[in-house]
Design a protein around this motif. Structure first.
Motif, PDB file in Angstrom:
ATOM      1  N   THR A   1       3.095   0.759   7.101  1.00 42.07           N
ATOM      2  CA  THR A   1       4.258   0.882   6.248  1.00 42.07           C
ATOM      3  C   THR A   1       5.491   0.630   7.085  1.00 42.07           C
ATOM      4  O   THR A   1       5.723   1.301   8.088  1.00 42.07           O
ATOM      5  CB  THR A   1       4.344   2.280   5.625  1.00 42.07           C
ATOM      6  OG1 THR A   1       4.009   3.211   6.631  1.00 42.07           O
ATOM      7  CG2 THR A   1       3.422   2.416   4.439  1.00 42.07           C
TER       8      THR A   1
ATOM      9  N   ASP B   1      -2.933  -0.031  -2.385  1.00 42.27           N
ATOM     10  CA  ASP B   1      -1.677  -0.167  -1.642  1.00 42.27           C
ATOM     11  C   ASP B   1      -0.907  -1.400  -2.071  1.00 42.27           C
ATOM     12  O   ASP B   1       0.314  -1.376  -2.186  1.00 42.27           O
ATOM     13  CB  ASP B   1      -1.960  -0.242  -0.136  1.00 42.27           C
ATOM     14  CG  ASP B   1      -2.478   1.080   0.402  1.00 42.27           C
ATOM     15  OD1 ASP B   1      -2.333   2.088  -0.324  1.00 42.27           O
ATOM     16  OD2 ASP B   1      -3.026   1.090   1.515  1.00 42.27           O
TER      17      ASP B   1
ATOM     18  N   ASP C   1       0.841  -0.783  -5.290  1.00 41.01           N
ATOM     19  CA  ASP C   1       1.707   0.386  -5.336  1.00 41.01           C
ATOM     20  C   ASP C   1       3.165  -0.057  -5.275  1.00 41.01           C
ATOM     21  O   ASP C   1       3.606  -0.604  -4.265  1.00 41.01           O
ATOM     22  CB  ASP C   1       1.372   1.303  -4.153  1.00 41.01           C
ATOM     23  CG  ASP C   1       2.090   2.628  -4.264  1.00 41.01           C
ATOM     24  OD1 ASP C   1       2.939   2.757  -5.164  1.00 41.01           O
ATOM     25  OD2 ASP C   1       1.797   3.521  -3.458  1.00 41.01           O
TER      26      ASP C   1
ATOM     27  N   SER D   1       5.289   1.016  -2.192  1.00 37.00           N
ATOM     28  CA  SER D   1       5.144   0.481  -0.841  1.00 37.00           C
ATOM     29  C   SER D   1       6.088  -0.704  -0.668  1.00 37.00           C
ATOM     30  O   SER D   1       6.186  -1.571  -1.528  1.00 37.00           O
ATOM     31  CB  SER D   1       3.698   0.073  -0.557  1.00 37.00           C
ATOM     32  OG  SER D   1       3.337  -0.995  -1.375  1.00 37.00           O
TER      33      SER D   1
END
Lengths: 340, 337
Positions: free
Chosen positions: A8, A332, A335, A338
């Motif tokens: 991230t 992910d 999402d 993110s």
């Protein structure tokens, strides 16, 4: 505290990230953005590739075994030690000791099963068929039940929601394995117009699907709860759309992505569930190969043939891991929180 | 608080009722739907090669040819007041709570379960402590040191952990740690009062095996929860007012993260107490779960039924305990609903 190369990105200057992100994502749909993110995620891509290979392996099982190995139920007792059941280092000569590799050779890529000497490669490949068939089938069943009940609960609220949510709580609190064992145990060998392993596969799909649907149900309910407050639903309702139209035409298309993601994450759970039932002897009937059944057999031979533990175990582990990595990556990528 | 407890108790009793009914449906209704005649069903309750007369007697005894509702009544009655079965010319007593009578081994099921409870309880409690403490600790450190080598290693192991079935790790441990390398003695159960040291030594591998799977889940969950909590405004406030980092992490960060984990822990420990089927099978521990598995091999249906019911009861009771603890710790829960 973010180390370089962590997944991230927490840039020191959020403005830079935000503006570059905006310019970058201006003309792309969520799906395109997600796909791009996913492709950059090497671990998830690795998982996806393994998943595709596994599916190919299961589909092409007859071809693969003809090419590389022997049929899954062909005995090779001449290669075995009649006393311990292990694979002999030197065929026909028990004095030569056991092969520490368990017969892994160019002829038998993954070695041989103790006692009967069936080719493990073929049994693993055919085992993949059962494992994936049951896991996919059960997941489809979970998705069907979970989507219907979850969206009804979320959309209508009130007592419908209370009843369905309570049911989901109860299901999640059940000792699933015990109930599944019980169910698999009380069904006779021929029932519902099916028999043999056809019945076992159908039964496994039904049991696992029936007990695991609340995972999907909860997600769908939560999504429906937030979606139904959105403007497009209100717009449809003010145009006089029926509940059915709103549920199927307005809400369902928006639920497809989360359902797909979470069903990818449910598949590994179902694979382990199937393997556990086969391990306990209430899954697929022998001689049809199943990974869990092979591990159950290996309980008798782990002292002489450790490879017989490792190979089916690794098959389960790698399959489950690949699906987990693939599913985590998908989640992910889709999402919205993110950053990219 | 009292009304809350009463309400949860009511819900718990209701849940027990539902669970009992589902168990009944599985054992008495599903086989009928699958096309079994009462006589075929009766064969699952008697020995291997029963005479037709014995079958008829079983059908009669268990009311297998009666309407389902009557069977259910007898089933419930057995749990509360016990039951009497006529068997081979004599009457056998199954005292309350009658969870069934194994006609193959001439044993009441409930005392047999109680006899095996210490094994399963030793396994569950030992493993539970290890996975709760280990999982949460690893999760907290991972979250605080996000992105570090420890974090990446721990999360890699945890991901592997959730992908490893207990029976595979158990078999690996047996094949290598016990047999090939002789690091651990062969696992087995010794009663705690008899020899505490032997008890711990014999259980260590089963504990670790069972704990590893759950610890992996708890570590992942704790890490995720901590990361979310540590981003909250009140954490910034706590830091801004000069609290030491230790207080910020443990008092402000960990507490809200722990509450959902405690709920899951209650569920998990209940499930394991009702029979750690897989772990007990791998290590041949004579616990409740293995009792059920052995009963499958002999198709001794009353035993499977009794264990299933018992396991379900345990889950419900543990749920109830957690709910009450929860309300005690977190006052918001008492007021809501």
């Amino acid at each position: 505290m973010t180390a370089p190369g962590s997944e991230t990105t927490e840039s020191a200057d959020p403005e830079v990230v935000a503006s570059s992100g905006r310019a970058d994502t201006a003309n792309r749909s969520l799906r395109q953005i997600a796909w791009q993110r996913f492709r950059r995620d090497k671990v998830a891509m690795g998982g996806a590739i393994v998943v595709v290979l596994l599916i190919l392996m299961a589909v092409l099982a007859p071809l693969l075994t003809r090419f590389f190995g022997y049929s899954p139920n062909e005995f090779h007792q001449e290669l075995m030690d009649p006393l311990t059941g292990g694979v002999l280092r030197d065929p026909g000569n028990p004095a030569g000791g056991l092969d520490p590799l368990g017969g892994i050779s160019p002829q038998h890529l993954l070695g041989l099963e103790p006692v009967n000497g069936r080719d493990l490669f073929s049994r693993i490949v055919y085992g993949a068929q059962i494992s994936l068939l049951v896991a996919f089938g059960a997941t489809v069943l979970c998705v069907i039940i979970g989507t219907i009940l979850g969206s009804l609960a979320g959309y209508f609220g009130g007592w419908v929601d209370t009843v369905i949510s309570r049911a989901m709580d109860i299901f999640l609190a059940f000792p699933l394995l015990l109930f599944a064992i019980a169910l698999a145990g009380v069904i006779p060998d021929g029932a519902f117009g099916l028999e043999g392993n056809g019945l076992r596969v159908a039964l496994l799909i039904f049991i696992i699907g029936f007990f695991n649907w609340p995972y999907i149900g909860r997600i769908v309910r939560g999504q429906t709860l937030t979606l139904k407050e959105r403007e497009f639903v209100e717009a449809a309702r003010s145009l006089g759309a029926s509940n059915r139209h709103i549920l199927f035409r307005e809400l369902l298309p928006n639920l497809v992505t989360p359902i797909l993601i979470y069903s990818t994450l449910l598949i590994p759970t179902n694979i382990i569930f199937e393997a556990s039932l086969s391990f306990l002897g209430v899954g697929i009937n022998p001689p049809t190969p199943s990974w869990g059944g092979m591990l159950s057999d290996s309980l008798q031979f782990y002292t002489t043939s450790p490879h017989f533990v490792i190979i089916p175990g690794l098959a389960i582990f790698l399959t489950v891991l690949a699906f987990n990595l693939f599913g985590d990556g998908l989640r992910d990528a889709f999402d919205p929180r993110s950053t990219d | 608080m009292l009304t809350y407890i009463l309400r949860r108790l009511g819900a718990g009793v209701l849940l027990l009722g539902v669970v009992t009914m589902v168990t009944f449906v599985i054992f008495y209704v599903v086989p009928r739907l699958a096309g079994q005649t009462p006589q075929q069903l009766a064969t699952m309750y008697v020995g291997r090669a029963p005479t037709p007369a014995a079958l008829e007697a079983t059908v009669d005894r268990l009311n297998l040819d009666q309407p389902v509702i009557l069977q259910f009544w007898e089933f419930i009655k057995g749990i509360f007041v016990g039951a009497q079965y006529e068997f081979g010319g004599r009457v056998v007593e199954c005292s309350a709570p009658c969870f069934g009578y194994s006609f193959q081994n001439y044993q009441e099921v409930f005392p047999e379960i109680m006899a095996r409870l210490p094994v399963t309880a030793s396994l569950a409690i030992g493993a539970g402590v290890i996975w709760l403490v280990g999982g949460v600790a690893v999760g907290v450190v991972s979250a605080i040191k996000k992105g570090s080598l420890f974090d990446r290693l721990a999360m890699g192991v945890a991901l592997a952990g959730v992908s490893l079935p207990v029976f595979f790790t158990g078999l690996l441990a047996l094949a290598f740690l016990v047999h090939a390398w002789n690091i651990f003695p062969t696992p087995g159960y010794t009663p705690l009062i008899e020899n505490p040291w032997q008890w711990a030594v014999g259980m260590i591998l089963p504990w670790l095996t069972l704990a590893f799977l759950h610890a992996a889940q708890y570590a992942r969950q704790t890490r995720g929860g901590m990361l979310e909590t540590m981003g909250e405004d009140y954490i910034r406030t706590a830091r801004a007012k000069g609290l030491p980092e230790r207080t910020v992490i443990f008092k402000h960060g960990l507490r809200p993260t722990l509450t959902p984990i405690v709920t899951i822990f209650g569920l998990d420990i209940g499930l394991v107490l009702g029979g750690a089927v897989l772990t007990e099978s791998v290590y041949s521990l004579n616990g409740i779960g293995r009792y059920a598995v052995q009963a499958i091999v002999q198709s001794d249906l009353p035993v499977i039924l009794g264990v299933t019911l018992f396991g379900a009861f345990f889950v419900v009771v543990c749920n109830l305990v957690v709910d009450i603890l929860y309300a005690w710790v977190d006052p918001r829960v008492r007021v809501a609903r």
